[in-house]
Enzyme design. Sequence first.
Site, PDB file in Angstrom:
ATOM      1  N   ALA A  33      51.129  58.520 100.086  1.00 43.16           N
ATOM      2  CA  ALA A  33      51.313  59.033  98.678  1.00 43.16           C
ATOM      3  C   ALA A  33      52.539  58.313  97.951  1.00 43.16           C
ATOM      4  N   ALA A  34      52.233  57.692  96.748  1.00 39.43           N
ATOM      5  CA  ALA A  34      53.129  57.311  95.812  1.00 39.43           C
ATOM      6  C   ALA A  34      52.619  56.989  94.548  1.00 39.43           C
ATOM      7  N   ASP A  65      53.305  39.034  78.685  1.00 32.63           N
ATOM      8  CA  ASP A  65      53.601  39.134  80.112  1.00 32.63           C
ATOM      9  C   ASP A  65      54.369  40.663  80.297  1.00 32.63           C
ATOM     10  N   TYR A 113      59.224  50.352  90.295  1.00 31.57           N
ATOM     11  CA  TYR A 113      58.127  50.767  91.246  1.00 31.57           C
ATOM     12  C   TYR A 113      58.973  50.136  92.474  1.00 31.57           C
ATOM     13  N   THR A 141      55.379  48.104 100.773  1.00 36.24           N
ATOM     14  CA  THR A 141      54.943  46.835 100.164  1.00 36.24           C
ATOM     15  C   THR A 141      55.675  45.690 100.073  1.00 36.24           C
ATOM     16  N   ASP A 142      55.081  44.655 100.077  1.00 38.37           N
ATOM     17  CA  ASP A 142      55.879  43.141  99.998  1.00 38.37           C
ATOM     18  C   ASP A 142      56.674  43.184  98.761  1.00 38.37           C
ATOM     19  N   GLU A 143      56.463  43.928  97.598  1.00 38.18           N
ATOM     20  CA  GLU A 143      57.418  44.045  96.585  1.00 38.18           C
ATOM     21  C   GLU A 143      58.845  44.215  96.771  1.00 38.18           C
ATOM     22  N   SER A 173      61.949  51.756  93.778  1.00 38.59           N
ATOM     23  CA  SER A 173      61.774  53.143  94.327  1.00 38.59           C
ATOM     24  C   SER A 173      61.101  52.984  95.813  1.00 38.59           C
ATOM     25  N   LYS A 174      60.340  52.150  96.110  1.00 38.76           N
ATOM     26  CA  LYS A 174      59.668  52.092  97.303  1.00 38.76           C
ATOM     27  C   LYS A 174      60.899  51.145  98.327  1.00 38.76           C
ATOM     28  N   ARG A 179      49.525  36.093  93.936  1.00 41.82           N
ATOM     29  CA  ARG A 179      49.728  37.199  95.097  1.00 41.82           C
ATOM     30  C   ARG A 179      48.838  36.851  96.162  1.00 41.82           C
ATOM     31  N   ASN A 233      46.242  44.514  98.102  1.00 42.08           N
ATOM     32  CA  ASN A 233      44.862  45.127  98.505  1.00 42.08           C
ATOM     33  C   ASN A 233      43.917  44.882  97.276  1.00 42.08           C
ATOM     34  N   PHE A 292      43.611  55.093  96.809  1.00 38.96           N
ATOM     35  CA  PHE A 292      42.750  54.115  97.124  1.00 38.96           C
ATOM     36  C   PHE A 292      42.864  53.602  98.720  1.00 38.96           C
TER      37      PHE A 292
HETATM   38  P1  NAD Z   1      47.001  54.890  94.533  1.00 37.36           P
HETATM   39  O1  NAD Z   1      48.001  55.037  93.408  1.00 37.36           O
HETATM   40  O2  NAD Z   1      45.502  54.504  94.555  1.00 37.36           O
HETATM   41  O3  NAD Z   1      47.131  56.299  95.558  1.00 37.36           O
HETATM   42  C1  NAD Z   1      48.033  57.179  95.586  1.00 37.36           C
HETATM   43  C2  NAD Z   1      47.973  58.636  95.957  1.00 37.36           C
HETATM   44  O4  NAD Z   1      49.037  59.393  96.145  1.00 37.36           O
HETATM   45  C3  NAD Z   1      46.944  59.523  95.047  1.00 37.36           C
HETATM   46  O5  NAD Z   1      45.970  59.896  95.647  1.00 37.36           O
HETATM   47  C4  NAD Z   1      48.057  60.483  94.368  1.00 37.36           C
HETATM   48  O6  NAD Z   1      47.249  61.566  93.969  1.00 37.36           O
HETATM   49  C5  NAD Z   1      49.147  60.469  95.544  1.00 37.36           C
HETATM   50  N1  NAD Z   1      50.035  61.187  95.270  1.00 37.36           N
HETATM   51  C6  NAD Z   1      51.048  60.569  94.032  1.00 37.36           C
HETATM   52  N2  NAD Z   1      52.126  61.541  94.058  1.00 37.36           N
HETATM   53  C7  NAD Z   1      51.786  62.375  94.933  1.00 37.36           C
HETATM   54  C8  NAD Z   1      52.630  63.487  95.367  1.00 37.36           C
HETATM   55  N3  NAD Z   1      53.925  63.687  94.944  1.00 37.36           N
HETATM   56  N4  NAD Z   1      52.398  64.366  96.384  1.00 37.36           N
HETATM   57  C9  NAD Z   1      51.176  64.133  97.025  1.00 37.36           C
HETATM   58  N5  NAD Z   1      50.434  63.169  96.984  1.00 37.36           N
HETATM   59  C10 NAD Z   1      50.733  62.422  95.580  1.00 37.36           C
HETATM   60  O7  NAD Z   1      47.843  54.110  95.634  1.00 37.36           O
HETATM   61  P2  NAD Z   1      47.548  53.134  96.811  1.00 37.36           P
HETATM   62  O8  NAD Z   1      47.180  51.664  95.909  1.00 37.36           O
HETATM   63  O9  NAD Z   1      46.433  53.718  97.544  1.00 37.36           O
HETATM   64  O10 NAD Z   1      48.765  52.843  97.663  1.00 37.36           O
HETATM   65  C11 NAD Z   1      48.886  53.580  98.775  1.00 37.36           C
HETATM   66  C12 NAD Z   1      50.277  53.045  99.327  1.00 37.36           C
HETATM   67  O11 NAD Z   1      50.305  51.870  99.619  1.00 37.36           O
HETATM   68  C13 NAD Z   1      51.338  53.265  98.359  1.00 37.36           C
HETATM   69  O12 NAD Z   1      52.554  53.701  98.950  1.00 37.36           O
HETATM   70  C14 NAD Z   1      51.772  51.835  97.840  1.00 37.36           C
HETATM   71  O13 NAD Z   1      52.978  51.548  97.419  1.00 37.36           O
HETATM   72  C15 NAD Z   1      51.446  51.057  99.109  1.00 37.36           C
HETATM   73  N6  NAD Z   1      50.911  49.771  98.879  1.00 37.36           N
HETATM   74  C16 NAD Z   1      49.848  49.337  98.000  1.00 37.36           C
HETATM   75  C17 NAD Z   1      49.309  48.116  98.138  1.00 37.36           C
HETATM   76  C18 NAD Z   1      48.112  47.979  97.063  1.00 37.36           C
HETATM   77  O14 NAD Z   1      47.844  46.765  96.848  1.00 37.36           O
HETATM   78  N7  NAD Z   1      47.449  48.803  96.288  1.00 37.36           N
HETATM   79  C19 NAD Z   1      49.766  47.212  98.605  1.00 37.36           C
HETATM   80  C20 NAD Z   1      50.832  47.576  99.550  1.00 37.36           C
HETATM   81  C21 NAD Z   1      51.387  48.570  99.874  1.00 37.36           C
HETATM   82  O1  TDX Z   2      46.027  43.683  83.298  1.00 33.19           O
HETATM   83  C1  TDX Z   2      46.529  42.994  84.049  1.00 33.19           C
HETATM   84  N1  TDX Z   2      46.831  41.527  84.028  1.00 33.19           N
HETATM   85  C2  TDX Z   2      47.281  40.904  84.922  1.00 33.19           C
HETATM   86  O2  TDX Z   2      47.486  39.763  84.583  1.00 33.19           O
HETATM   87  C3  TDX Z   2      47.157  43.589  85.297  1.00 33.19           C
HETATM   88  C4  TDX Z   2      46.961  45.106  85.451  1.00 33.19           C
HETATM   89  C5  TDX Z   2      47.500  42.777  86.189  1.00 33.19           C
HETATM   90  N2  TDX Z   2      47.838  41.514  85.776  1.00 33.19           N
HETATM   91  C6  TDX Z   2      48.538  40.520  87.040  1.00 33.19           C
HETATM   92  C7  TDX Z   2      49.784  41.052  87.270  1.00 33.19           C
HETATM   93  C8  TDX Z   2      50.051  40.822  88.734  1.00 33.19           C
HETATM   94  O3  TDX Z   2      50.646  39.494  88.761  1.00 33.19           O
HETATM   95  O4  TDX Z   2      47.908  40.648  88.200  1.00 33.19           O
HETATM   96  C9  TDX Z   2      48.501  40.621  89.259  1.00 33.19           C
HETATM   97  C10 TDX Z   2      48.349  41.925  90.310  1.00 33.19           C
HETATM   98  O5  TDX Z   2      48.624  42.882  89.288  1.00 33.19           O
HETATM   99  P1  TDX Z   2      48.504  44.481  89.917  1.00 33.19           P
HETATM  100  O6  TDX Z   2      46.859  44.894  90.123  1.00 33.19           O
HETATM  101  O7  TDX Z   2      48.734  45.520  89.008  1.00 33.19           O
HETATM  102  O8  TDX Z   2      49.234  44.393  91.230  1.00 33.19           O
HETATM  103  P2  TDX Z   2      50.813  44.255  91.572  1.00 33.19           P
HETATM  104  O9  TDX Z   2      51.691  44.197  90.378  1.00 33.19           O
HETATM  105  O10 TDX Z   2      50.709  42.939  92.184  1.00 33.19           O
HETATM  106  O11 TDX Z   2      51.120  45.385  92.669  1.00 33.19           O
HETATM  107  C11 TDX Z   2      50.283  45.730  93.847  1.00 33.19           C
HETATM  108  O12 TDX Z   2      50.550  45.165  94.987  1.00 33.19           O
HETATM  109  C12 TDX Z   2      51.533  45.501  95.604  1.00 33.19           C
HETATM  110  C13 TDX Z   2      50.217  47.108  93.852  1.00 33.19           C
HETATM  111  O13 TDX Z   2      49.743  47.866  92.460  1.00 33.19           O
HETATM  112  C14 TDX Z   2      51.342  47.604  94.394  1.00 33.19           C
HETATM  113  O14 TDX Z   2      51.079  49.047  94.470  1.00 33.19           O
HETATM  114  C15 TDX Z   2      51.500  47.089  95.746  1.00 33.19           C
HETATM  115  O15 TDX Z   2      52.702  47.600  96.230  1.00 33.19           O
END
Ligand code: NAD
Ligand code: TDX
Length: 341
Positions: free
Chosen positions: A83-84, A277, A154, A126-128, A157-158, A218, A184, A12
């Site tokens: 990557a994660a 939950d 999760y 991440t903020d988590e 590990s981060k 969030r 995001n 993403f």
């Molecule tokens: P995502 O799950 O959409 O994408 C992760 C990507 O990493 C995928 O393309 C996957 O194929 C690749 N990947 C996984 N394992 C791998 C490996 N061993 N080697 C090479 N590639 C690998 O994740 P995202 O939402 O795009 O998040 C990207 C980064 O941002 C992550 O590190 C996540 O912790 C961080 N982050 C995400 C959010 C959010 O809201 N999505 C918020 C804050 C931080």
């Molecule tokens: O089906 C659902 N129903 C629901 O109520 C899902 C999937 C989530 N939720 C709630 C859980 C959370 O409070 O919505 C909120 C957002 O959930 P997610 O989209 O799973 O995100 P979150 O767990 O907050 O984590 C995200 O933000 C920080 C990303 O997935 C992480 O990669 C990032 O680090």
Amino acid sequence: MRTTLVTGSAGFIGSNFVRMLRGRNEPVRVICLDKLTYCGNLANVADIVDKDRVVFVRGDICDAALVAELWKQYDIREVVHFAAESHVDRSILDSGPFVQTNIVGTQVLLDTARKLGCDRYLQVSTDEVYGSLPEHDKSAMFTEETPLAPNSPYSASKTAADCMVRAYFHTFGLPVLTTRCSNNYGPYHFPEKMIPLFVTNLMEGKKVPLYGDGMNIRDWLYVVDHCDAIWTVLNKGKPGEVYNIGGNNEMTNREVTEIVLREMGKPWDQWVQYVKDRPGHDRRYAIDASKIRRELGWEPKYRFDTAIRQTIQWYKDNETWWRAIKSGEYLTYYEKQYVSR
Ligand code: NAD
Ligand code: TDX
């Protein structure tokens, strides 16, 4: 021209980041390294891959020999590490892949950077990692000094990965930067996460599963703002520093659900299903992003009300993209996560 290794670039945020660099014509050659796990999708970057400026390599960041080979072949001097394994619910079902990719994979990248040389290494965190905030004290926010207190496999590990990054700065002087961003939303978001799951479920005529009482909070940031912040930190940040990134846009899950339902013309009573939950569900995240604003001059440009509308429209315009994902392995996961609980 600089060459930057971007890991997780078929996911993403990584794909949005590479797309932003190409769109702005930034003077950088990107080497995309992605394993293409269940959530990595070549379609996310296929249209921007070309031989000169965006090279795509399918591979695992845990594969030290491959990473070293790429480093030498492309003269890599810079890394942006996305990557994660990124989904909290999956980490509750099985934490093994999270330890492997998020911790071991980060260690492999750091070690290669140390041995083969690196001018900038940016860890996308991440903020988590800060844990959960009290919901009633709105003055409480995560700063870069907030102690790390992860609550899910999760985020644990981060956090471990962040600690390795810190250690490589202090022990080896590796020029690392760490960003910690809030939630995001935007295009190419895998439809297991809340916003794209809810939007696509409604398009499929399915209810949206709201966890617990729906009052978890969030802070939502449009993905392009996050990508812009990462580019800012990569170029202007001070090695060894951590930068929080956030949208100053706290909302309960109920509020987000109401907005999505309203935008899609669906009444709450017929379309929301409260479900069990998430175990250990963090109650509130809120980011104090004053450091990046003050020191690097970054702030978000997108407003939630307009960017969420654009995001919903993107899912309407790209049904083939998400319908292809919501089949196969996804259905097995959905069954385990929602139907059988
Ligand atoms: P995502 O799950 O959409 O994408 C992760 C990507 O990493 C995928 O393309 C996957 O194929 C690749 N990947 C996984 N394992 C791998 C490996 N061993 N080697 C090479 N590639 C690998 O994740 P995202 O939402 O795009 O998040 C990207 C980064 O941002 C992550 O590190 C996540 O912790 C961080 N982050 C995400 C959010 C959010 O809201 N999505 C918020 C804050 C931080
Ligand atoms: O089906 C659902 N129903 C629901 O109520 C899902 C999937 C989530 N939720 C709630 C859980 C959370 O409070 O919505 C909120 C957002 O959930 P997610 O989209 O799973 O995100 P979150 O767990 O907050 O984590 C995200 O933000 C920080 C990303 O997935 C992480 O990669 C990032 O680090």
